[in-house]
Enzyme design. Structure first.
Site, PDB file in Angstrom:
ATOM      1  CB  SER A  67      -0.962   0.019   1.191  1.00 29.70           C
ATOM      2  OG  SER A  67      -2.074  -0.803   0.941  1.00 29.70           O
ATOM      3  CE  LYS A  70      -4.524   2.078  -0.616  1.00 30.29           C
ATOM      4  NZ  LYS A  70      -3.921   0.824  -0.114  1.00 30.29           N
ATOM      5  CB  SER A 127      -4.321   1.819   3.999  1.00 30.60           C
ATOM      6  OG  SER A 127      -3.544   1.348   2.936  1.00 30.60           O
ATOM      7  CE  LYS A 230      -1.603   4.067   2.698  1.00 31.82           C
ATOM      8  NZ  LYS A 230      -1.398   3.051   3.753  1.00 31.82           N
TER       9      LYS A 230
END
Length: 387
Positions: A67, A70, A127, A230
């Site tokens: 993730s 992102k 997320s 993130k």
């Protein structure tokens, strides 16, 4: 009811984590010299303003980013907002495809409407894979078109070891990045001030408070000055993070890929950040005296001011701040026309007598060449002034 139960669970998990928050210890000089302890397949530490790399381990090894993908999704959304192509207040209608995403999600339903603001919050804090796809479709019309834009932007940023296959980081063939490339896109994302309004959120909610959000980045509660950025994890990728933190005027980006556990991921990120803040600082490299303007021959202006092509702050080891000096060379004169941005000299910055960087000195403005009428007018004025 399902959403409300999830909100309560997330709230309790976040509260437990907050109660366990600790302050990172100070580093001893010998630890700074030996480097940070890293438990990961790859890692990198970068200072945001200058882009200086302070530590690297297997930084170009192509790995699954999970993730952390992102970061690029949020970058393209932030650019679309700043360019006026979309607004945070815009309402997005969720597609069946976006609602079908598994993994981390905020349980969007087909036909549900949510603002760009709330969807961006869902991506940055929870997320949400479904929220990432909903934003991608809104910005580019389809996830496929958005992914094409992600790969184009990666090329522009010099991310030579990255290829995206989706916008959320779910496992997919041909989806990979590396620690250095992730630092590059993280640095680009942090150029957008609005993003910290989302990545620094610890707890929030959606749907008028019915669905609770708790940030997956626990450094926000355990590391002083944390600003984001993130997290990510899958079975294949391991535990990953791009962590940013600011102390004083310096912001660092710590990228960790492929840790065996979540705790090792966060510990490694903390170690990298501590290492950077303990050992380096930003110093002013501006000349003590103003750089003079360059004379212009046959120009409508007699001189043109010069500007450095780059920041006049440099990264130095702590204790070297007072050893920064500069010198410069300039053209004796230049003949019009002069284009704005034309190179007219060079500024050299030294640390403890050693040259560390050279910046071109550029014309701040353009200067047009005099026409016949201008030259004739000058002659006439000179003659009129003579006794």
């Amino acid at each position: 009811m399902k959403r409300r139960r999830w909100g309560v669970l997330l709230f309790l998990l976040a509260l437990c984590s907050a109660l366990g928050a600790v302050t990172p210890r100070a580093w001893a000089a010998e630890e700074i010299a030996s480097g940070p302890e890293v438990q990961a397949k790859a890692a990198l530490l970068m200072e945001r303003e200058t882009g200086t790399v302070l530590y690297a381990l297997c930084e170009t090894e192509e790995l699954e980013p999970a993730s952390v993908t992102k970061v690029m999704t949020m970058l393209l959304v932030a650019e679309a907002v700043d360019e006026g192509r979309i607004r945070l207040e815009d309402t997005v209608t969720v597609s069946a495809y976006a609602a079908s995403m598994g993994g981390s999600q905020v349980y969007l339903e087909e036909g549900e409407q949510m603002t760009v603001d709330d969807l961006l919050k869902a991506v940055a804090v929870a997320s949400g894979n479904d929220a990432a796809v909903a934003l991608a479709e809104y910005v580019s019309g389809s996830e496929g078109a958005f992914v094409d834009a992600m790969n184009r932007r990666a090329g522009e940023l010099g991310m030579n070891h990255t290829h995206f296959a989706n916008c959320n980081g779910l496992p997919a063939e041909g989806h990979y990045s590396c620690a250095y490339d992730i630092a590059l896109m993280s640095r680009a994302l942090l150029e957008h001030d609005l993003i910290r309004d989302y990545t620094s959120i610890w707890m929030d909610s959606l749907r008028d408070g019915a669905f609770g959000l708790a940030n997956t980045n626990k450094l926000l509660r355990t590391y002083p000055g944390a600003t984001g950025l993130k997290t990510g994890s899958t079975d294949a990728a391991g535990y990953c993070i791009s962590a940013s933190a600011m102390q004083g005027e310096m912001e660092l980006i710590a990228v960790v890929l492929g840790s065996a556990t979540s705790a090792e991921r966060f510990d490694t990120a903390k170690n990298l950040l501590n290492y950077g803040f303990a050992g380096w600082t930003l110093a002013d490299a501006a000349p003590q005296e103003p750089i003079p303007a360059v004379p212009v021959k046959l120009g409508k202006a007699d001189t043109v001011a010069v500007c450095p092509d780059g920041s006049l702050r440099i990264l130095v080891e702590k204790g070297q701040e007072n050893t920064v000096t500069t010198d410069y060379v300039l053209e004796e004169s230049v003949t019009a026309p002069v284009e704005a941005g034309e190179t007219l000299g060079q500024l050299t910055v030294y640390v403890d007598g050693e040259a560390v960087t050279r910046l071109p000195l550029l014309a701040c403005d353009g200067v047009e060449r005099k026409g016949f009428g201008d030259i004739f007018g000058d002659l006439w004025r000179k003659m009129a002034m003579q006794p």
